[in-house]
Scaffold this motif. Structure first.
Motif, PDB file in Angstrom:
ATOM      1  N   LYS A  58      -1.440  38.179 -50.438  1.00 51.91           N
ATOM      2  CA  LYS A  58      -1.188  38.769 -51.752  1.00 51.91           C
ATOM      3  C   LYS A  58      -0.694  40.204 -51.635  1.00 51.91           C
ATOM      4  O   LYS A  58      -0.017  40.699 -52.524  1.00 51.91           O
ATOM      5  CB  LYS A  58      -2.456  38.722 -52.606  1.00 51.91           C
ATOM      6  CG  LYS A  58      -2.836  37.324 -53.028  1.00 51.91           C
ATOM      7  CD  LYS A  58      -3.944  37.358 -54.036  1.00 51.91           C
ATOM      8  CE  LYS A  58      -4.291  35.980 -54.514  1.00 51.91           C
ATOM      9  NZ  LYS A  58      -3.267  35.349 -55.309  1.00 51.91           N
ATOM     10  N   LYS A  59      -1.034  40.883 -50.545  1.00 51.26           N
ATOM     11  CA  LYS A  59      -0.655  42.292 -50.369  1.00 51.26           C
ATOM     12  C   LYS A  59       0.245  42.559 -49.175  1.00 51.26           C
ATOM     13  O   LYS A  59       0.905  43.587 -49.122  1.00 51.26           O
ATOM     14  CB  LYS A  59      -1.925  43.157 -50.220  1.00 51.26           C
ATOM     15  CG  LYS A  59      -2.636  43.412 -51.511  1.00 51.26           C
ATOM     16  CD  LYS A  59      -1.803  44.339 -52.359  1.00 51.26           C
ATOM     17  CE  LYS A  59      -2.480  44.630 -53.670  1.00 51.26           C
ATOM     18  NZ  LYS A  59      -1.661  45.411 -54.555  1.00 51.26           N
ATOM     19  N   TYR A  60       0.242  41.664 -48.197  1.00 46.23           N
ATOM     20  CA  TYR A  60       0.974  41.925 -46.960  1.00 46.23           C
ATOM     21  C   TYR A  60       1.891  40.763 -46.608  1.00 46.23           C
ATOM     22  O   TYR A  60       1.586  39.608 -46.893  1.00 46.23           O
ATOM     23  CB  TYR A  60      -0.001  42.162 -45.802  1.00 46.23           C
ATOM     24  CG  TYR A  60      -0.874  43.366 -46.017  1.00 46.23           C
ATOM     25  CD1 TYR A  60      -0.400  44.638 -45.723  1.00 46.23           C
ATOM     26  CD2 TYR A  60      -2.147  43.242 -46.536  1.00 46.23           C
ATOM     27  CE1 TYR A  60      -1.188  45.755 -45.934  1.00 46.23           C
ATOM     28  CE2 TYR A  60      -2.953  44.359 -46.755  1.00 46.23           C
ATOM     29  CZ  TYR A  60      -2.459  45.606 -46.456  1.00 46.23           C
ATOM     30  OH  TYR A  60      -3.228  46.710 -46.670  1.00 46.23           O
ATOM     31  N   LYS A 110      -6.973  42.963 -53.635  1.00 41.76           N
ATOM     32  CA  LYS A 110      -6.890  43.853 -54.797  1.00 41.76           C
ATOM     33  C   LYS A 110      -6.257  45.198 -54.445  1.00 41.76           C
ATOM     34  O   LYS A 110      -6.007  46.014 -55.322  1.00 41.76           O
ATOM     35  CB  LYS A 110      -8.284  44.116 -55.362  1.00 41.76           C
ATOM     36  CG  LYS A 110      -8.930  42.919 -55.995  1.00 41.76           C
ATOM     37  CD  LYS A 110     -10.348  43.277 -56.427  1.00 41.76           C
ATOM     38  CE  LYS A 110     -11.130  42.068 -56.853  1.00 41.76           C
ATOM     39  NZ  LYS A 110     -12.546  42.402 -57.097  1.00 41.76           N
ATOM     40  N   GLY A 111      -6.040  45.442 -53.166  1.00 40.53           N
ATOM     41  CA  GLY A 111      -5.463  46.715 -52.742  1.00 40.53           C
ATOM     42  C   GLY A 111      -6.496  47.821 -52.592  1.00 40.53           C
ATOM     43  O   GLY A 111      -6.136  48.986 -52.423  1.00 40.53           O
ATOM     44  N   PRO A 124       3.836  45.710 -46.580  1.00 36.20           N
ATOM     45  CA  PRO A 124       3.457  45.051 -47.826  1.00 36.20           C
ATOM     46  C   PRO A 124       4.257  43.774 -48.042  1.00 36.20           C
ATOM     47  O   PRO A 124       5.332  43.599 -47.487  1.00 36.20           O
ATOM     48  CB  PRO A 124       3.789  46.095 -48.902  1.00 36.20           C
ATOM     49  CG  PRO A 124       4.823  46.958 -48.286  1.00 36.20           C
ATOM     50  CD  PRO A 124       4.554  46.957 -46.808  1.00 36.20           C
TER      51      PRO A 124
END
Length: 151
Positions: A58-60, A110-111, A124
């Motif tokens: 979701k982030k990377y 969620k970061g 990212p």
């Protein structure tokens, strides 16, 4: 992230959780357990890998290469939990490590937590951003004429 990178040391470092525990959890044919079953370990690692990718992706951008050490530990904790199955007691160390790993992964998604790769933050995930440049608007007062239909 690919499973080949997530050996977790199960086969090469049985001291991570103990060789006896690993034998008991994976050898489902010999009594007493005498051999680590790589297929059983591989299945648990594949399951752990899928969970990790679901959160981290979701982030990377995946796969992460090299795999950060923290993800190896998370994979090991998840795989250990999967190997224990229903025998993992709710308040036991295996379930607590699993719950902590999932909580940490949620924070990554969620970061709130950044994954560090050799002193640099991992790349990212691509896409998802929109950029606007107000100086290149298509519709401006000088380019739009008002047309009044005849009445």
């Amino acid at each position: 992230m690919r499973r080949a990178h997530l050996s977790c040391g199960f086969a090469t470092e049985p001291d991570r959780f103990g060789e006896l525990e690993l034998l008991q959890l994976t050898d489902r044919t010999n009594m007493p357990p005498s051999t680590v079953d790589d297929v059983v370990v591989g299945r648990a690692l594949t399951d752990a890998d899928a969970v990790i990718n679901g959160y981290v992706g979701k982030k990377y951008s995946l796969p992460l290469s090299p795999v950060p050490e923290v993800l190896t530990k998370v994979a090991c904790d998840l795989a250990r939990y999967y190997l224990h199955g229903e025998a993992a007691t709710k308040d036991g160390i295996v379930a607590r490590a699993h719950d902590a790993a999932i909580s940490w992964l949620k924070d990554v998604a969620k970061g709130l937590v950044a994954i560090d790769q050799d002193g640099e933050e991992a790349a990212p995930a691509g896409g998802g951003s929109i950029q606007a440049n107000p100086s290149t608007r298509v519709f401006r007062r000088d380019t739009v004429s008002v047309h009044h239909p005849e009445r």
